[in-house]
Write a protein that holds these residues in place. Sequence first.
Motif, PDB file in Angstrom:
ATOM      1  N   HIS A   1      89.355 -83.335 -14.651  1.00  0.00           N
ATOM      2  CA  HIS A   1      88.994 -82.429 -15.717  1.00  0.00           C
ATOM      3  C   HIS A   1      87.645 -81.518 -15.219  1.00  0.00           C
ATOM      4  N   LEU A   2      87.663 -80.498 -15.870  1.00  0.00           N
ATOM      5  CA  LEU A   2      86.627 -79.636 -15.491  1.00  0.00           C
ATOM      6  C   LEU A   2      86.022 -79.249 -17.031  1.00  0.00           C
ATOM      7  N   ILE A   3      84.645 -79.437 -16.789  1.00  0.00           N
ATOM      8  CA  ILE A   3      83.662 -79.194 -18.099  1.00  0.00           C
ATOM      9  C   ILE A   3      83.350 -77.602 -17.928  1.00  0.00           C
TER      10      ILE A   3
ATOM     11  N   THR B   1      95.093 -71.656 -25.826  1.00  0.00           N
ATOM     12  CA  THR B   1      96.368 -72.163 -26.243  1.00  0.00           C
ATOM     13  C   THR B   1      97.128 -70.824 -26.640  1.00  0.00           C
ATOM     14  N   GLY B   2      96.728 -69.597 -27.309  1.00  0.00           N
ATOM     15  CA  GLY B   2      97.324 -68.924 -27.649  1.00  0.00           C
ATOM     16  C   GLY B   2      97.658 -67.794 -26.668  1.00  0.00           C
ATOM     17  N   ILE B   3      97.160 -67.407 -25.642  1.00  0.00           N
ATOM     18  CA  ILE B   3      97.091 -66.576 -24.455  1.00  0.00           C
ATOM     19  C   ILE B   3      98.063 -67.360 -23.398  1.00  0.00           C
ATOM     20  N   LEU B   4      97.226 -68.408 -22.931  1.00  0.00           N
ATOM     21  CA  LEU B   4      97.949 -69.284 -21.824  1.00  0.00           C
ATOM     22  C   LEU B   4      98.938 -70.127 -22.076  1.00  0.00           C
ATOM     23  N   GLY B   5      98.908 -70.762 -23.549  1.00  0.00           N
ATOM     24  CA  GLY B   5      99.866 -71.699 -23.866  1.00  0.00           C
ATOM     25  C   GLY B   5      99.792 -73.042 -23.385  1.00  0.00           C
ATOM     26  N   LEU B   6      98.475 -73.055 -23.255  1.00  0.00           N
ATOM     27  CA  LEU B   6      97.897 -74.624 -23.073  1.00  0.00           C
ATOM     28  C   LEU B   6      97.837 -75.412 -24.459  1.00  0.00           C
ATOM     29  N   LYS B   7      97.829 -76.812 -24.397  1.00  0.00           N
ATOM     30  CA  LYS B   7      97.751 -77.507 -25.569  1.00  0.00           C
ATOM     31  C   LYS B   7      96.667 -78.170 -25.843  1.00  0.00           C
TER      32      LYS B   7
ATOM     33  N   VAL C   1      95.996 -78.819 -19.266  1.00  0.00           N
ATOM     34  CA  VAL C   1      96.325 -77.873 -18.627  1.00  0.00           C
ATOM     35  C   VAL C   1      97.617 -78.374 -17.944  1.00  0.00           C
ATOM     36  N   THR C   2      97.783 -79.859 -17.272  1.00  0.00           N
ATOM     37  CA  THR C   2      98.787 -80.295 -16.728  1.00  0.00           C
ATOM     38  C   THR C   2      98.756 -81.900 -17.405  1.00  0.00           C
ATOM     39  N   PRO C   3      99.778 -82.751 -17.035  1.00  0.00           N
ATOM     40  CA  PRO C   3      99.731 -84.058 -17.710  1.00  0.00           C
ATOM     41  C   PRO C   3      98.478 -84.813 -17.106  1.00  0.00           C
ATOM     42  N   ASP C   4      97.949 -84.463 -15.845  1.00  0.00           N
ATOM     43  CA  ASP C   4      96.887 -85.029 -15.308  1.00  0.00           C
ATOM     44  C   ASP C   4      95.598 -84.187 -15.038  1.00  0.00           C
ATOM     45  N   PHE C   5      95.520 -83.403 -15.992  1.00  0.00           N
ATOM     46  CA  PHE C   5      94.134 -82.362 -15.820  1.00  0.00           C
ATOM     47  C   PHE C   5      93.741 -81.532 -17.003  1.00  0.00           C
ATOM     48  N   THR C   6      92.657 -81.787 -17.839  1.00  0.00           N
ATOM     49  CA  THR C   6      92.137 -81.120 -18.812  1.00  0.00           C
ATOM     50  C   THR C   6      90.872 -80.313 -18.555  1.00  0.00           C
ATOM     51  N   LEU C   7      90.903 -79.197 -19.258  1.00  0.00           N
ATOM     52  CA  LEU C   7      89.716 -78.467 -19.308  1.00  0.00           C
ATOM     53  C   LEU C   7      88.841 -78.826 -20.763  1.00  0.00           C
ATOM     54  N   GLN C   8      87.554 -79.353 -20.529  1.00  0.00           N
ATOM     55  CA  GLN C   8      86.642 -79.630 -21.475  1.00  0.00           C
ATOM     56  C   GLN C   8      85.803 -78.624 -22.003  1.00  0.00           C
ATOM     57  N   LEU C   9      86.155 -77.716 -23.114  1.00  0.00           N
ATOM     58  CA  LEU C   9      85.227 -76.739 -23.272  1.00  0.00           C
ATOM     59  C   LEU C   9      84.157 -76.961 -24.082  1.00  0.00           C
ATOM     60  N   ALA C  10      82.867 -76.766 -23.609  1.00  0.00           N
ATOM     61  CA  ALA C  10      81.583 -77.143 -24.195  1.00  0.00           C
ATOM     62  C   ALA C  10      80.937 -75.995 -24.450  1.00  0.00           C
ATOM     63  N   GLN C  11      80.682 -75.870 -25.893  1.00  0.00           N
ATOM     64  CA  GLN C  11      79.652 -74.779 -26.456  1.00  0.00           C
ATOM     65  C   GLN C  11      78.265 -74.780 -25.854  1.00  0.00           C
TER      66      GLN C  11
ATOM     67  N   HIS D   1      85.644 -68.768 -12.042  1.00  0.00           N
ATOM     68  CA  HIS D   1      87.135 -68.380 -11.779  1.00  0.00           C
ATOM     69  C   HIS D   1      87.962 -69.408 -12.072  1.00  0.00           C
ATOM     70  N   LEU D   2      88.771 -69.450 -12.958  1.00  0.00           N
ATOM     71  CA  LEU D   2      89.939 -70.219 -12.801  1.00  0.00           C
ATOM     72  C   LEU D   2      91.360 -69.621 -12.659  1.00  0.00           C
ATOM     73  N   ALA D   3      91.908 -70.238 -11.946  1.00  0.00           N
ATOM     74  CA  ALA D   3      93.311 -69.741 -11.272  1.00  0.00           C
ATOM     75  C   ALA D   3      94.437 -70.888 -11.771  1.00  0.00           C
ATOM     76  N   PHE D   4      95.431 -70.049 -12.514  1.00  0.00           N
ATOM     77  CA  PHE D   4      96.500 -71.045 -13.101  1.00  0.00           C
ATOM     78  C   PHE D   4      97.937 -70.850 -12.210  1.00  0.00           C
ATOM     79  N   ALA D   5      98.567 -71.700 -11.663  1.00  0.00           N
ATOM     80  CA  ALA D   5      99.727 -71.296 -11.123  1.00  0.00           C
ATOM     81  C   ALA D   5     100.890 -71.706 -12.234  1.00  0.00           C
ATOM     82  N   MET D   6     101.822 -71.080 -12.181  1.00  0.00           N
ATOM     83  CA  MET D   6     102.710 -71.013 -13.113  1.00  0.00           C
ATOM     84  C   MET D   6     104.390 -70.669 -12.717  1.00  0.00           C
ATOM     85  N   SER D   7     105.263 -70.914 -13.514  1.00  0.00           N
ATOM     86  CA  SER D   7     106.615 -70.336 -13.250  1.00  0.00           C
ATOM     87  C   SER D   7     106.698 -68.984 -13.460  1.00  0.00           C
ATOM     88  N   ARG D   8     107.769 -68.201 -12.887  1.00  0.00           N
ATOM     89  CA  ARG D   8     107.733 -67.001 -13.050  1.00  0.00           C
ATOM     90  C   ARG D   8     108.032 -66.747 -14.475  1.00  0.00           C
ATOM     91  N   ALA D   9     108.873 -67.441 -15.206  1.00  0.00           N
ATOM     92  CA  ALA D   9     109.031 -67.249 -16.513  1.00  0.00           C
ATOM     93  C   ALA D   9     107.879 -67.326 -17.447  1.00  0.00           C
TER      94      ALA D   9
END
Length: 135
Positions: free
Chosen positions: A7-9, A23-29, A42-52, A60-68
């Motif tokens: 995870h990443l804080i 969730t709305g732009i990147l489609g994460l849950k 982000v993945t079954p084994d990785f989360t972002l923990q958003l702290a205000q 810099h966060l880089a997300f790899a994904m399928s072409r679709a």
Amino acid sequence: MAIQLDHLILAVNDRKKSVEFYTGILGLKYEGDREPFSIVRVTPDFTLQLAQWGTKGGEHLAFAMSRADFDEVFRRVIDAKIEYGDAFDAVGNMRGPSDETTVSINSAGGGARGPGKNLYFFDPSRHLIEIRHYE
């Protein structure tokens, strides 16, 4: 088991806006809150923990994904009128995606799996987001 990122804080300025973006732009849950964090899967084994906690951005966060998935995220970026660019230092030029198969002066030469196609934009806290796919 190989070492992997669990995870990443990520410090943000507004958790609600950040959850909506991821969730709305990147489609994460969104998985709910565990104070002081909002958890985004982000993945079954990785989360972002958003702290205000407040931030000037700059991560810099880089997300790899399928072409679709890449095409779908890019469409949502355009629909949301988010400024984007074809290089990490060119957000706002509204060009892209870039093609790293021929390494340019603006490219670091690829991601974890080598060169690909990518696009850059900012999240609501001014963290640099990169989306990419590999051919």
